[in-house]
Design a protein around this motif. Structure first.
Motif, PDB file in Angstrom:
ATOM      1  N   HIS A 168       3.562  -5.508 -12.439  1.00  0.00           N
ATOM      2  CA  HIS A 168       4.943  -5.000 -12.482  1.00  0.00           C
ATOM      3  C   HIS A 168       5.229  -4.196 -11.223  1.00  0.00           C
ATOM      4  O   HIS A 168       4.315  -3.876 -10.454  1.00  0.00           O
ATOM      5  CB  HIS A 168       5.170  -4.158 -13.743  1.00  0.00           C
ATOM      6  CG  HIS A 168       4.110  -3.124 -13.995  1.00  0.00           C
ATOM      7  ND1 HIS A 168       2.928  -3.411 -14.658  1.00  0.00           N
ATOM      8  CD2 HIS A 168       4.017  -1.823 -13.649  1.00  0.00           C
ATOM      9  CE1 HIS A 168       2.176  -2.325 -14.718  1.00  0.00           C
ATOM     10  NE2 HIS A 168       2.810  -1.336 -14.099  1.00  0.00           N
ATOM     11  N   GLU A 190       5.577  -1.231  -9.172  1.00  0.00           N
ATOM     12  CA  GLU A 190       5.124   0.156  -9.193  1.00  0.00           C
ATOM     13  C   GLU A 190       4.234   0.327  -7.957  1.00  0.00           C
ATOM     14  O   GLU A 190       3.652  -0.646  -7.488  1.00  0.00           O
ATOM     15  CB  GLU A 190       4.305   0.413 -10.470  1.00  0.00           C
ATOM     16  CG  GLU A 190       4.444   1.812 -11.035  1.00  0.00           C
ATOM     17  CD  GLU A 190       3.848   1.936 -12.436  1.00  0.00           C
ATOM     18  OE1 GLU A 190       2.847   1.268 -12.733  1.00  0.00           O
ATOM     19  OE2 GLU A 190       4.398   2.715 -13.233  1.00  0.00           O
ATOM     20  N   ASP A 192       1.243   1.568  -7.292  1.00  0.00           N
ATOM     21  CA  ASP A 192      -0.169   1.155  -7.293  1.00  0.00           C
ATOM     22  C   ASP A 192      -0.328  -0.355  -7.510  1.00  0.00           C
ATOM     23  O   ASP A 192      -1.374  -0.927  -7.214  1.00  0.00           O
ATOM     24  CB  ASP A 192      -1.010   1.965  -8.301  1.00  0.00           C
ATOM     25  CG  ASP A 192      -0.495   1.921  -9.729  1.00  0.00           C
ATOM     26  OD1 ASP A 192       0.507   1.240 -10.000  1.00  0.00           O
ATOM     27  OD2 ASP A 192      -1.113   2.591 -10.584  1.00  0.00           O
ATOM     28  N   GLU A 193       0.721  -1.009  -8.007  1.00  0.00           N
ATOM     29  CA  GLU A 193       0.680  -2.462  -8.207  1.00  0.00           C
ATOM     30  C   GLU A 193       0.993  -3.220  -6.911  1.00  0.00           C
ATOM     31  O   GLU A 193       0.325  -4.192  -6.574  1.00  0.00           O
ATOM     32  CB  GLU A 193       1.710  -2.876  -9.273  1.00  0.00           C
ATOM     33  CG  GLU A 193       1.448  -2.310 -10.663  1.00  0.00           C
ATOM     34  CD  GLU A 193       0.502  -3.165 -11.490  1.00  0.00           C
ATOM     35  OE1 GLU A 193       0.186  -4.295 -11.067  1.00  0.00           O
ATOM     36  OE2 GLU A 193       0.063  -2.701 -12.553  1.00  0.00           O
ATOM     37  N   HIS A 232       3.731  -1.671 -19.430  1.00  0.00           N
ATOM     38  CA  HIS A 232       5.030  -1.012 -19.377  1.00  0.00           C
ATOM     39  C   HIS A 232       5.875  -1.724 -18.321  1.00  0.00           C
ATOM     40  O   HIS A 232       5.376  -2.537 -17.554  1.00  0.00           O
ATOM     41  CB  HIS A 232       4.928   0.497 -19.103  1.00  0.00           C
ATOM     42  CG  HIS A 232       4.107   0.884 -17.917  1.00  0.00           C
ATOM     43  ND1 HIS A 232       3.636   2.158 -17.702  1.00  0.00           N
ATOM     44  CD2 HIS A 232       3.628   0.153 -16.866  1.00  0.00           C
ATOM     45  CE1 HIS A 232       2.943   2.189 -16.581  1.00  0.00           C
ATOM     46  NE2 HIS A 232       2.915   1.002 -16.056  1.00  0.00           N
ATOM     47  N   ASP A 275      -2.567  -1.888 -16.363  1.00  0.00           N
ATOM     48  CA  ASP A 275      -2.790  -0.558 -16.943  1.00  0.00           C
ATOM     49  C   ASP A 275      -3.352  -0.588 -18.366  1.00  0.00           C
ATOM     50  O   ASP A 275      -3.693   0.475 -18.912  1.00  0.00           O
ATOM     51  CB  ASP A 275      -1.476   0.235 -16.936  1.00  0.00           C
ATOM     52  CG  ASP A 275      -0.943   0.460 -15.535  1.00  0.00           C
ATOM     53  OD1 ASP A 275      -1.758   0.709 -14.626  1.00  0.00           O
ATOM     54  OD2 ASP A 275       0.281   0.375 -15.343  1.00  0.00           O
TER      55      ASP A 275
HETATM   56 FE   LIG Z   1       1.846   0.619 -14.230  1.00  0.00          FE
END
Ligand SMILES: [Fe+2]
Ligand SMILES: [Fe+2]
Length: 243
Positions: free
Chosen positions: A69, A71, A73-74, A136, A155
């Motif tokens: 998703h 974000e 860190d992604e 999420h 996650d």
């Molecule tokens: Fe995440």
């Protein structure tokens, strides 16, 4: 300095522990005819992740960059990777591509994967499972490598601390401890528990993964179906019942 561990043949985990937040950030490099990196990490991690990838392949030959998703860190360092590797294309959900990725972090348009679509990189086959709000975010999905039975699970199964690279012991209790800890601080409601959570987790459990590879914490090798069903129960107990 990042640590490299081969979690399945030609699937490598790159781990960097950030002590200030007590979290490991893992990226996964898949060595194949068309090399794939899963998670870029944040922009600040790019130098160390790049150094680790360079020990495994020529980073300029990277072909695919996947993530769950939108974000930091992604996919925060997506542009840095795409500037380095001229043929690297992001793969993500249609929502990710349309709503955020192409506009904010991509050097060139991402390829949107449909639910159930399989991307063949050579000897590996990555099936995309669209799982909105699991772990999420509206645009969330997962990649499952069918030949090795490896689920790249973002996650889900997040474990805090400087933990071992790979384990066959239970990681659900650590995940549950993290959820409880986060519920009491500024990271409360980190993961969502919605009317569709159980169904989405059920789809992941049905894949019967042999290796579960989270972004934060140890990779688990063992009965993935049971682990995911146990994780669903932990999420229900902490998130649904405290809502
Ligand atoms: Fe995440
Ligand atoms: Fe994450």
């Amino acid at each position: 300095m990042s640590q490299i561990t081969e979690i399945a043949p030609d699937i490598f985990k790159i781990t960097t522990f950030i002590s200030e937040v007590n979290i490991q950030f893992n990226q996964f490099l898949v060595k194949d005819e068309e090399p794939l990196l899963y998670h870029t990490g944040m922009k600040g991690l790019f130098p160390t992740v790049n150094e680790a990838v360079a020990k495994l392949i020529d980073p300029t030959t990277l072909r695919w960059i996947g993530f769950s998703h939108f974000e930091a860190d992604e996919c925060g360092a997506l542009r840095e990777w795409q500037r380095l590797a001229p043929d690297a294309t992001a793969i993500c959900s249609f929502v990710s591509k349309m709503v955020s990725v192409d506009d904010v972090v991509a050097e060139r348009p991402a390829r949107a994967l449909e639910d159930g679509e399989v991307l063949v990189t050579g000897k590996f086959r990555f099936k995309f499972i669209q799982t909105p709000h699991v772990p999420h975010a509206w645009d969330a999905g997962h990649l499952f490598e069918e030949n090795s039975g490896t689920l790249l699970c973002s996650d889900l199964f997040h474990q805090n601390g400087e933990v071992e690279a790979v384990t066959s012991s239970d990681i659900v209790s650590r995940f549950k401890d993290m959820l409880i800890e986060y519920q009491e601080g500024p990271f409360a409601n980190y993961l969502a528990y919605t009317s569709k959570t159980e169904k989405n987790l059920g789809r992941l459990a049905d894949l019967k993964p042999k290796t579960i590879a989270p972004m934060h914490g140890s990779t688990y090798v063992g009965d993935g179906e049971t682990a995911i069903l146990d994780l669903a129960q932990a999420m229900k107990e902490v998130l649904a019942e405290s809502a």
